[in-house]
Design a protein around this motif. Structure first.
Motif, PDB file in Angstrom:
ATOM      1  N   SER A 235       3.735 -25.541 -25.374  1.00 52.46           N
ATOM      2  CA  SER A 235       3.575 -25.366 -23.935  1.00 52.46           C
ATOM      3  C   SER A 235       4.859 -25.733 -23.195  1.00 52.46           C
ATOM      4  O   SER A 235       5.659 -26.559 -23.663  1.00 52.46           O
ATOM      5  CB  SER A 235       2.419 -26.219 -23.416  1.00 52.46           C
ATOM      6  OG  SER A 235       2.702 -27.593 -23.593  1.00 52.46           O
TER       7      SER A 235
ATOM      8  N   ALA B 253       0.462 -15.675 -16.677  1.00 47.10           N
ATOM      9  CA  ALA B 253       0.037 -15.131 -17.963  1.00 47.10           C
ATOM     10  C   ALA B 253      -1.473 -15.248 -18.144  1.00 47.10           C
ATOM     11  O   ALA B 253      -2.127 -14.325 -18.623  1.00 47.10           O
ATOM     12  CB  ALA B 253       0.774 -15.844 -19.102  1.00 47.10           C
ATOM     13  N   ASN B 254      -2.039 -16.394 -17.749  1.00 49.55           N
ATOM     14  CA  ASN B 254      -3.451 -16.684 -18.002  1.00 49.55           C
ATOM     15  C   ASN B 254      -4.156 -17.116 -16.728  1.00 49.55           C
ATOM     16  O   ASN B 254      -3.509 -17.469 -15.741  1.00 49.55           O
ATOM     17  CB  ASN B 254      -3.572 -17.796 -19.058  1.00 49.55           C
ATOM     18  CG  ASN B 254      -2.943 -17.407 -20.372  1.00 49.55           C
ATOM     19  OD1 ASN B 254      -3.234 -16.355 -20.922  1.00 49.55           O
ATOM     20  ND2 ASN B 254      -2.058 -18.255 -20.888  1.00 49.55           N
TER      21      ASN B 254
ATOM     22  N   LEU C 116      -1.770 -10.882 -18.612  1.00 52.63           N
ATOM     23  CA  LEU C 116      -1.920 -10.605 -20.031  1.00 52.63           C
ATOM     24  C   LEU C 116      -3.263  -9.955 -20.337  1.00 52.63           C
ATOM     25  O   LEU C 116      -3.399  -9.248 -21.334  1.00 52.63           O
ATOM     26  CB  LEU C 116      -1.781 -11.897 -20.847  1.00 52.63           C
ATOM     27  CG  LEU C 116      -0.366 -12.488 -20.925  1.00 52.63           C
ATOM     28  CD1 LEU C 116      -0.349 -13.699 -21.839  1.00 52.63           C
ATOM     29  CD2 LEU C 116       0.649 -11.450 -21.386  1.00 52.63           C
ATOM     30  N   GLN C 117      -4.271 -10.199 -19.507  1.00 53.57           N
ATOM     31  CA  GLN C 117      -5.587  -9.611 -19.731  1.00 53.57           C
ATOM     32  C   GLN C 117      -5.874  -8.428 -18.813  1.00 53.57           C
ATOM     33  O   GLN C 117      -6.644  -7.544 -19.169  1.00 53.57           O
ATOM     34  CB  GLN C 117      -6.685 -10.669 -19.504  1.00 53.57           C
ATOM     35  CG  GLN C 117      -6.642 -11.846 -20.452  1.00 53.57           C
ATOM     36  CD  GLN C 117      -5.716 -12.954 -19.967  1.00 53.57           C
ATOM     37  OE1 GLN C 117      -5.140 -12.836 -18.888  1.00 53.57           O
ATOM     38  NE2 GLN C 117      -5.572 -14.004 -20.759  1.00 53.57           N
TER      39      GLN C 117
ATOM     40  N   THR D 237       0.644 -23.425 -20.003  1.00 55.91           N
ATOM     41  CA  THR D 237       1.213 -22.139 -20.399  1.00 55.91           C
ATOM     42  C   THR D 237       2.164 -22.338 -21.573  1.00 55.91           C
ATOM     43  O   THR D 237       3.070 -23.168 -21.518  1.00 55.91           O
ATOM     44  CB  THR D 237       1.977 -21.501 -19.229  1.00 55.91           C
ATOM     45  OG1 THR D 237       1.153 -21.492 -18.074  1.00 55.91           O
ATOM     46  CG2 THR D 237       2.383 -20.075 -19.582  1.00 55.91           C
ATOM     47  N   THR D 238       1.964 -21.587 -22.633  1.00 56.49           N
ATOM     48  CA  THR D 238       2.848 -21.696 -23.790  1.00 56.49           C
ATOM     49  C   THR D 238       4.080 -20.814 -23.607  1.00 56.49           C
ATOM     50  O   THR D 238       4.087 -19.870 -22.802  1.00 56.49           O
ATOM     51  CB  THR D 238       2.123 -21.297 -25.077  1.00 56.49           C
ATOM     52  OG1 THR D 238       1.796 -19.893 -25.016  1.00 56.49           O
ATOM     53  CG2 THR D 238       0.839 -22.100 -25.254  1.00 56.49           C
TER      54      THR D 238
ATOM     55  N   ASP E 213       5.220 -18.731 -25.724  1.00 58.98           N
ATOM     56  CA  ASP E 213       4.930 -17.380 -26.208  1.00 58.98           C
ATOM     57  C   ASP E 213       4.202 -16.556 -25.146  1.00 58.98           C
ATOM     58  O   ASP E 213       4.496 -15.373 -24.960  1.00 58.98           O
ATOM     59  CB  ASP E 213       4.077 -17.458 -27.481  1.00 58.98           C
ATOM     60  CG  ASP E 213       4.807 -18.160 -28.616  1.00 58.98           C
ATOM     61  OD1 ASP E 213       6.048 -18.101 -28.632  1.00 58.98           O
ATOM     62  OD2 ASP E 213       4.140 -18.767 -29.467  1.00 58.98           O
ATOM     63  N   GLU E 214       3.244 -17.180 -24.445  1.00 60.86           N
ATOM     64  CA  GLU E 214       2.506 -16.459 -23.409  1.00 60.86           C
ATOM     65  C   GLU E 214       3.406 -16.089 -22.233  1.00 60.86           C
ATOM     66  O   GLU E 214       3.363 -14.957 -21.740  1.00 60.86           O
ATOM     67  CB  GLU E 214       1.337 -17.319 -22.921  1.00 60.86           C
ATOM     68  CG  GLU E 214       0.254 -17.517 -23.961  1.00 60.86           C
ATOM     69  CD  GLU E 214      -0.729 -18.606 -23.580  1.00 60.86           C
ATOM     70  OE1 GLU E 214      -1.829 -18.645 -24.160  1.00 60.86           O
ATOM     71  OE2 GLU E 214      -0.389 -19.432 -22.695  1.00 60.86           O
TER      72      GLU E 214
END
Length: 324
Positions: A39, A133-134, A249-250, A273-274, A276-277
């Motif tokens: 993260s 991202a999320n 992302l979704q 949040t990572t 990668d994300e």
């Protein structure tokens, strides 16, 4: 001849081996933990991982009460009084206005400064899409406070709720959601007058276009030519247009709106949040040909990160007690 001291155990040898083993295991533990936790936690990490400018760092509400920001206000306040004072404002989404002399408010103002200076040759972005991202990374909180901060400096601001699935900006500013962005893109008849089209938020120079009525096909609305036509018109009507959108992302909404906007800002939540994300989100926007203005690190708590030097700068500033 009997020895004068015990042959075993050797205190010096065992101490040296224990120290070496402890250092080795400690190093391995730190490396494994660093690789296990992917993260983004501290300021600067997003810029290093993504190669994008970091436009601002927003601390969490709990971190604001910590010792890292203790000198931002003059005098000592008991915890009970401090909590009562913080609970005095209704929502964190309106902290820039309701607690204008605070760490959080000034962090949003600093982010606005970064956005204003992000333009090349004076061509700053006027229509800005905020996404992440999320879910749950604080896009709506950042969008509403940035809108308030822009309005403070004399800019006419239009805040658009582009989350046509779960929009809640109308709840934050307590305006009607009977007519909004989805209705406009669907070609429904416009109410007469700007004050009916764009809800009055109660804040000077700040207007809100809520999400509007539920739509059967959101993608068809966003891909409609009305989207670009409307935003082009708003670019001339307002100094700044901020669009709050769903996580990208979704859901594709932010990517579609980003193509017709001037720039996209990626909100990253500290310790959530990572890398990668965030990298995947930035890469998709870049591949779309969308300009990514930078990132905003949200909900940063210096007490939970190893790099707390960034917060030490706040210790030299304070507000008078009767003004904070």
């Amino acid at each position: 001849t009997p020895p004068t001291r015990p042959y075993k155990p050797s205190f010096v040898l065992n101490s040296a081996l224990g120290l070496l083993a402890g250092a080795l295991f400690g190093f391995v533990f730190v490396v494994m933990r660093e690789h296990a936790d992917r993260s983004i936690q501290a300021p600067g990490e997003a810029a290093l991982s993504l190669g994008l400018p970091e436009l601002g760092v927003i601390p969490s509400l709990d971190a604001e009460r910590s010792r890292f920001f203790a000198h931002y206000q003059k005098g000592k306040v008991s915890r009970g009084v401090e909590l009562k004072k913080i609970e005095g404002f209704r929502q964190i989404e309106l902290v820039t206005s309701q607690r204008n002399l605070s760490v959080l408010a000034d962090c949003f103002r600093a982010t606005v400064t970064s956005i204003l200076y992000a333009g090349e040759n004076g061509d700053r972005p006027r229509v800005i899409v905020l996404t992440s991202a999320n879910p749950g990374e604080g896009k709506t909180t950042v969008a509403s406070n940035l809108a308030l901060a822009f309005a403070e400096i004399g800019r006419s601001v239009l805040l658009i709720d582009g989350d046509l699935r779960k929009g809640r900006l109308h709840e934050i500013f307590q305006v009607s959601n009977a007519w909004g962005f989805s209705d406009l893109l669907g070609g429904k008849e416009l109410p007469q007058g700007r004050e009916k089209v764009f809800g009055g938020t109660g804040y000077q120079r700040l207007y809100l276009l809520p999400a509007g009525s539920p739509a059967p096909s959101i993608s068809s609305l966003l891909y409609s030519p009305r989207t670009s036509e409307f935003l082009n018109h708003m670019r001339e009507e307002f100094h700044t247009v901020i669009i709050d959108t769903p996580p990208m992302l979704q859901i594709p909404d932010a990517r579609v709106l980003g193509k017709v906007a001037d720039a996209v800002v990626l909100v990253v939540r500290s310790a959530e949040t990572t890398r990668d994300e965030a990298s995947a989100a930035a890469q998709r926007l870049t591949e779309d040909g969308t300009r990514v203005l930078g990132t905003i690190l949200n909900e940063w708590d210096p007490r939970k990160t190893s790099r707390s030097g960034y917060a030490s700068g706040y210790r030299y500033y304070h507000y008078e007690a009767n003004r904070g």
